[in-house]
Write a protein that holds these residues in place. Structure first.
Motif, short mmCIF file in Angstrom:
data_model
loop_
_atom_site.label_atom_id
_atom_site.label_comp_id
_atom_site.label_asym_id
_atom_site.label_seq_id
_atom_site.Cartn_x
_atom_site.Cartn_y
_atom_site.Cartn_z
N HIS A 294 -11.25 10.51 -49.55
CA HIS A 294 -10.56 11.27 -48.50
C HIS A 294 -10.26 12.70 -48.98
CE1 HIS A 294 -8.61 10.90 -44.59
NE2 HIS A 294 -7.59 11.60 -45.03
N TYR B 60 -6.83 3.99 -45.52
CA TYR B 60 -5.62 4.52 -46.15
C TYR B 60 -4.40 4.15 -45.29
CZ TYR B 60 -4.12 8.18 -49.49
OH TYR B 60 -3.61 8.88 -50.53
N HIS C 150 0.51 14.08 -39.94
CA HIS C 150 -0.88 13.80 -40.30
C HIS C 150 -1.40 12.60 -39.50
CE1 HIS C 150 -4.25 14.49 -43.06
NE2 HIS C 150 -4.44 13.18 -43.05
N MET D 231 -14.22 10.68 -43.67
CA MET D 231 -12.81 11.02 -43.45
C MET D 231 -12.14 9.99 -42.54
SD MET D 231 -12.29 13.44 -45.29
CE MET D 231 -10.67 14.12 -44.99
N GLY E 97 -2.29 17.14 -44.87
CA GLY E 97 -2.91 16.30 -45.90
C GLY E 97 -2.62 16.82 -47.30
N HIS F 144 -0.73 15.26 -50.44
CA HIS F 144 -1.39 15.28 -51.75
C HIS F 144 -0.47 15.87 -52.82
CE1 HIS F 144 -4.99 15.03 -54.18
NE2 HIS F 144 -4.83 16.28 -54.58
C1 HEM Z 1 -9.24 10.51 -38.38
C2 HEM Z 1 -9.12 11.17 -39.47
C3 HEM Z 1 -8.05 10.97 -40.51
C4 HEM Z 1 -7.20 9.90 -40.75
C5 HEM Z 1 -7.15 8.58 -40.00
C6 HEM Z 1 -6.37 10.26 -41.88
C7 HEM Z 1 -5.38 9.46 -42.43
C8 HEM Z 1 -4.71 9.74 -43.61
C9 HEM Z 1 -3.69 8.91 -44.21
C10 HEM Z 1 -3.17 7.60 -43.62
C11 HEM Z 1 -3.27 9.49 -45.36
C12 HEM Z 1 -2.22 8.95 -46.34
C13 HEM Z 1 -0.84 9.28 -45.83
C14 HEM Z 1 0.23 8.56 -46.64
O1 HEM Z 1 0.26 8.74 -47.87
O2 HEM Z 1 1.00 7.84 -46.04
C15 HEM Z 1 -4.04 10.70 -45.53
C16 HEM Z 1 -3.95 11.56 -46.59
C17 HEM Z 1 -4.62 12.75 -46.70
N1 HEM Z 1 -5.45 13.33 -45.73
FE1 HEM Z 1 -6.07 12.43 -44.02
N2 HEM Z 1 -6.72 11.51 -42.31
C18 HEM Z 1 -7.74 11.98 -41.49
C19 HEM Z 1 -8.37 13.21 -41.54
C20 HEM Z 1 -8.13 14.17 -42.51
C21 HEM Z 1 -8.75 15.48 -42.55
C22 HEM Z 1 -9.74 16.01 -41.51
C23 HEM Z 1 -8.27 16.09 -43.68
C24 HEM Z 1 -8.57 17.46 -44.24
C25 HEM Z 1 -9.35 18.36 -43.76
C26 HEM Z 1 -7.38 15.17 -44.36
C27 HEM Z 1 -6.74 15.41 -45.56
C28 HEM Z 1 -5.93 14.53 -46.23
C29 HEM Z 1 -5.42 14.72 -47.57
C30 HEM Z 1 -5.74 15.90 -48.48
C31 HEM Z 1 -4.61 13.61 -47.87
C32 HEM Z 1 -3.89 13.33 -49.19
C33 HEM Z 1 -4.80 12.44 -50.02
C34 HEM Z 1 -4.21 12.03 -51.37
O3 HEM Z 1 -3.52 12.80 -52.00
O4 HEM Z 1 -4.47 10.91 -51.78
N3 HEM Z 1 -7.30 14.02 -43.60
N4 HEM Z 1 -4.89 10.84 -44.44
#
Ligand code: HEM
Length: 223
Positions: free
Chosen positions: A161, A135, A48, A128, A29, A33
């Protein structure tokens, strides 16, 4: 003192899978980011998404386990000894005062843990999951056809998120410190690996069915 089965096999599986997945989701993640560079952006997105699906399956299994075993009761909040527990962590622990609450197979969590874990379960993890799914489907609207999400919404989703990710990381840091504050430095860690922990024998009067569970645990432990 008796060696008691505190964490069942599924409990331990769920705990360690969850910690690995959250660690991996945080790593990938924060690459998405833009804060880290490990796998490359595209690979990080794929990893991810895959880890997120595994996390969702694990959450489904854990919900089933919590309700079928009655383990959800462990998280019922209580104000009893809450203040004492907070004071213990702030000052008492440094003066070698005893733990204000006793850990048993039926009350594994102290009042502070109950509150924090409950907040994670009903607030942080759902945020989340929902923001992650929104997202996901915002980014790939072609297949799912969610057109109503516009660019302003994405800002809020990304904020929620990322904020949730920071909260989870702060939790893990605090959690790792607190696991060292059990009866011995490693007793909590060992308990989550083996399932067993040496605890003070139950002295309180408990319900018959609960007594049965404890007796079974004690028998298991002495086998
Ligand atoms: C079922 C749980 C989760 C789903 C479905 C999910 C899904 C996603 C998706 C689709 C993205 C955007 C990817 C893209 O740009 O194509 C994202 C970004 C991210 N995720 Fe998750 N995620 C989950 C759990 C988590 C967890 C547990 C963490 C951290 C402990 C996390 C941290 C992050 C971070 C830091 C980003 C970048 C956000 C940004 O810069 O805007 N995610 N996630």
């Amino acid at each position: 003192m008796k060696k008691i089965l505190v964490y069942s096999r599924f409990n331990r599986f769920w705990h360690w899978m969850q910690s690995m997945l959250i660690f991996f989701l945080a790593l990938t993640g924060f690459e998405i980011h833009g804060s880290l560079n490990f796998f490359g952006f595209e690979q990080a997105v794929t990893f991810h998404n895959t880890a997120a699906i595994m996390f969702l399956i694990l959450i489904g299994l854990a919900i089933f386990w919590h309700f079928t075993t009655g383990e959800w009761r462990q998280y019922l909040p209580t104000r009893k000894h809450l203040r004492a527990q907070v004071e213990y962590y702030i000052t008492g622990i440094f003066r070698n005062t005893p733990h204000p609450t006793k850990k048993t197979a039926l009350t594994k969590l102290n009042p502070l843990q109950r509150l924090v874990y409950l907040a994670l379960k009903i607030l942080v993890i759902p945020i989340m999951v929902f923001s992650g799914l929104l997202y996901m489907f915002y980014r790939y609207p072609q297949s799912s056809g969610i057109q109503s999400l516009n660019i302003e919404n994405l800002g809020t989703i990304a904020f929620l998120h990322t904020a949730g990710a920071f909260i989870l990381i702060s939790f893990i840091i605090t959690h790792v410190y607190l696991i060292t504050t059990g009866r011995t430095l490693t007793s909590n860690l060992k308990a989550m690996i083996t399932g067993y922990e040496v605890l003070e024998h139950e002295t309180t009067i408990i319900h018959h069915s609960e007594q049965k569970v404890i007796s079974e645990n004690v028998i298991e432990a002495t086998k």
